[in-house]
Scaffold this active site. Sequence first.
Site, PDB file in Angstrom:
ATOM      1  N   HIS A  40       0.840  -1.208  -0.226  1.00 55.15           N
ATOM      2  CA  HIS A  40      -0.205  -0.306   0.024  1.00 55.15           C
ATOM      3  C   HIS A  40       0.863   0.714  -0.052  1.00 55.15           C
ATOM      4  O   HIS A  40       1.954   1.361   0.695  1.00 55.15           O
ATOM      5  CB  HIS A  40      -0.829  -0.187   1.186  1.00 55.15           C
ATOM      6  N   ASP A  86      -7.876  -4.910   0.485  1.00 57.12           N
ATOM      7  CA  ASP A  86      -8.574  -5.911  -0.731  1.00 57.12           C
ATOM      8  C   ASP A  86      -8.217  -7.638  -1.104  1.00 57.12           C
ATOM      9  O   ASP A  86      -8.745  -8.008  -1.631  1.00 57.12           O
ATOM     10  CB  ASP A  86      -8.492  -5.709  -2.247  1.00 57.12           C
TER      11      ASP A  86
HETATM   12  N1  ACO Z   1       3.904  -7.586  -4.487  1.00 60.96           N
HETATM   13  C1  ACO Z   1       5.518  -7.531  -4.968  1.00 60.96           C
HETATM   14  N2  ACO Z   1       5.928  -6.520  -4.572  1.00 60.96           N
HETATM   15  C2  ACO Z   1       5.384  -5.020  -4.814  1.00 60.96           C
HETATM   16  C3  ACO Z   1       4.784  -5.311  -3.944  1.00 60.96           C
HETATM   17  C4  ACO Z   1       3.578  -6.997  -4.613  1.00 60.96           C
HETATM   18  N3  ACO Z   1       1.984  -6.179  -4.392  1.00 60.96           N
HETATM   19  N4  ACO Z   1       4.025  -3.624  -3.970  1.00 60.96           N
HETATM   20  C5  ACO Z   1       5.199  -3.008  -3.955  1.00 60.96           C
HETATM   21  N5  ACO Z   1       5.648  -4.213  -4.313  1.00 60.96           N
HETATM   22  C6  ACO Z   1       7.610  -4.138  -4.208  1.00 60.96           C
HETATM   23  C7  ACO Z   1       7.830  -2.807  -5.814  1.00 60.96           C
HETATM   24  O1  ACO Z   1       8.646  -4.016  -6.522  1.00 60.96           O
HETATM   25  C8  ACO Z   1       9.133  -2.495  -5.218  1.00 60.96           C
HETATM   26  O2  ACO Z   1       9.554  -2.647  -4.869  1.00 60.96           O
HETATM   27  P1  ACO Z   1      11.754  -2.059  -5.056  1.00 60.96           P
HETATM   28  O3  ACO Z   1      11.835  -0.769  -4.505  1.00 60.96           O
HETATM   29  O4  ACO Z   1      12.280  -2.657  -4.804  1.00 60.96           O
HETATM   30  O5  ACO Z   1      11.842  -2.078  -6.805  1.00 60.96           O
HETATM   31  C9  ACO Z   1       8.340  -1.321  -4.121  1.00 60.96           C
HETATM   32  O6  ACO Z   1       7.765  -2.792  -3.584  1.00 60.96           O
HETATM   33  C10 ACO Z   1       7.730  -0.302  -3.781  1.00 60.96           C
HETATM   34  O7  ACO Z   1       6.843  -0.642  -4.695  1.00 60.96           O
HETATM   35  P2  ACO Z   1       6.209   0.636  -5.628  1.00 60.96           P
HETATM   36  O8  ACO Z   1       5.192   0.070  -6.504  1.00 60.96           O
HETATM   37  O9  ACO Z   1       6.591   2.310  -5.557  1.00 60.96           O
HETATM   38  O10 ACO Z   1       5.006   1.245  -4.232  1.00 60.96           O
HETATM   39  P3  ACO Z   1       3.908   2.009  -4.268  1.00 60.96           P
HETATM   40  O11 ACO Z   1       3.475   3.001  -3.147  1.00 60.96           O
HETATM   41  O12 ACO Z   1       3.801   2.935  -5.569  1.00 60.96           O
HETATM   42  O13 ACO Z   1       3.270   1.027  -4.651  1.00 60.96           O
HETATM   43  C11 ACO Z   1       0.918  -0.460  -4.285  1.00 60.96           C
HETATM   44  C12 ACO Z   1       1.578   0.589  -3.642  1.00 60.96           C
HETATM   45  C13 ACO Z   1       0.340   0.173  -6.448  1.00 60.96           C
HETATM   46  C14 ACO Z   1      -0.556  -0.781  -4.018  1.00 60.96           C
HETATM   47  C15 ACO Z   1       2.079  -1.507  -4.786  1.00 60.96           C
HETATM   48  O14 ACO Z   1       1.907  -2.343  -3.418  1.00 60.96           O
HETATM   49  C16 ACO Z   1       0.922  -2.761  -5.801  1.00 60.96           C
HETATM   50  O15 ACO Z   1       1.316  -2.872  -6.803  1.00 60.96           O
HETATM   51  N6  ACO Z   1       0.337  -3.573  -5.038  1.00 60.96           N
HETATM   52  C17 ACO Z   1      -0.625  -4.902  -5.679  1.00 60.96           C
HETATM   53  C18 ACO Z   1      -1.387  -4.459  -6.135  1.00 60.96           C
HETATM   54  C19 ACO Z   1      -2.682  -4.130  -4.499  1.00 60.96           C
HETATM   55  O16 ACO Z   1      -3.150  -5.064  -4.117  1.00 60.96           O
HETATM   56  N7  ACO Z   1      -3.891  -2.555  -4.725  1.00 60.96           N
HETATM   57  C20 ACO Z   1      -4.684  -2.406  -4.262  1.00 60.96           C
HETATM   58  C21 ACO Z   1      -4.009  -1.458  -3.183  1.00 60.96           C
HETATM   59  S1  ACO Z   1      -5.096  -1.068  -2.375  1.00 60.96           S
HETATM   60  C22 ACO Z   1      -6.583  -0.023  -2.822  1.00 60.96           C
HETATM   61  O17 ACO Z   1      -5.839   1.466  -3.108  1.00 60.96           O
HETATM   62  C23 ACO Z   1      -7.840  -0.320  -2.330  1.00 60.96           C
END
Ligand code: ACO
Length: 425
Positions: free
Chosen positions: A303, A360
């Site tokens: 998140h 979620d």
């Molecule tokens: N699985 C694996 N790795 C992940 C995940 C995940 N679900 N989420 C983040 N990471 C990793 C990224 O690869 C990144 O790694 P790095 O720094 O080594 O390159 C690091 O964690 C940071 O990720 P970002 O994408 O920069 O973080 P951001 O804050 O932008 O992302 C997000 C948040 C989009 C929710 C992300 O965690 C994700 O894609 N999760 C899966 C989708 C999801 O469940 N979305 C619902 C969110 S809740 C809502 O909106 C109601």
Amino acid sequence: MNDFVTLTHQGREFRLPLVTGSEGEKAIDISRLRQETGLITLDPGFANTGSCRSAITFVDGERGILRYRGIPVEQLAEHSTFKETAFLLINGALPTQKELTRFSVMLNDHSLVHEDMKIFYQSFPRSSHPMGILSAMVNALRSFYPELQNLEEEINITVTRLLSKVRTMAAMSYKISRGHTVVYPRPDLTYCANFLNMMFDSPVKPYELDPDVVKALNVFLILHADHEQNCSTAAVRVVGSARVNLYAAISAGIAALWGPLHGGANQAVIEMLTDMHRRRNLGALVDRAKDRKDPYRLMGFGHRVYKTYDPRARIMKQMAHLLLEKLKLSDPLLDIARELEEIALKDDYFVEHHLYPNVDFYSGIVLRAIGIPTNMFTVLFAIGRLPGWIAQWKESMDDPAWKLCRPRQVYSGPGEHDYVPIEER
Ligand code: ACO
């Protein structure tokens, strides 16, 4: 204590005011930055940017706290209903009995949808995603219902109309997509019971309302009701800042919510768990999620704000267990979800990246138990988030500091060069 920070640029010092929120959080006010220094800020994804002051929802992502108008979401999930929580978010305080009764009457009065709208529904291809339909239909409401004036009373009617009709429209789209007769709202049913009845009642098989299912739906919607400046709410505020009508602003929010990185994750989680269940290869998929070169991610994990367990996920997980138990159902996807959570929470990658289940992760299990089809999951999220979008839109309209949203950029394209006629290219 200083109430400003000092920025030094090219030998000159600039004082930027510090703003303190009611929970002690600090922000640097950069509203005069460009005017005074010629500089702008660069913050892709707005991870460090506060776009507004807001008195609606407080989230502390480090401590796992979520409060609506100051009330912990755990207390609302336990004691409140979605209708009451919607009133709280939109009006700023819990309703008195008289206010709640009036709100219920208004929700009932505005629950029908213009019959001509049915024709639109029937014209969408059968394979259309319900979120695309909902976004289009909410935008279309503007053509069917009068323009919003700035009078308080009229705003209240439009807001109630939206809250009530979106629920009817969501159930209607489901019925029409299945080729079934539309079920109309009933004045004797509560908000959530009415929705369930419109979804599942049929002339050949009357729907029996189960209080545990009604309670579960209330809790699901309460947990989704607002989450401060998330992607879809930011969309509602940004689009609304052009002074477009409320329906269009909400329609933009629905479109943003559809994405799998945001609300669409609830559908994506169930698809992922189903895939894991079929392939029985949890470990390999977890490894893929950790591989930077592979775009595969664990849906329902991570998140932007929560760097600890999402408080909504905690409640949703408990509810998934409780509901399945009460309904005497077993769902193999719940076992997969628990196993996956256990693996991830012990894995260095997930621990170091502060990746925990988000709202979620378990919500799809709850919705499946209620009987909601997978492609309607994000629509349920939209119904839940509606009071939040409305409250945030209202707040922005009343905020004297809220202006047309128009970010700047740092240009990285080519320098000026002359046009080349086509025959010389
Ligand atoms: N699985 C694996 N790795 C992940 C995940 C995940 N679900 N989420 C983040 N990471 C990793 C990224 O690869 C990144 O790694 P790095 O720094 O080594 O390159 C690091 O964690 C940071 O990720 P970002 O994408 O920069 O973080 P951001 O804050 O932008 O992302 C997000 C948040 C989009 C929710 C992300 O965690 C994700 O894609 N999760 C899966 C989708 C999801 O469940 N979305 C619902 C969110 S809740 C809502 O909106 C109601």
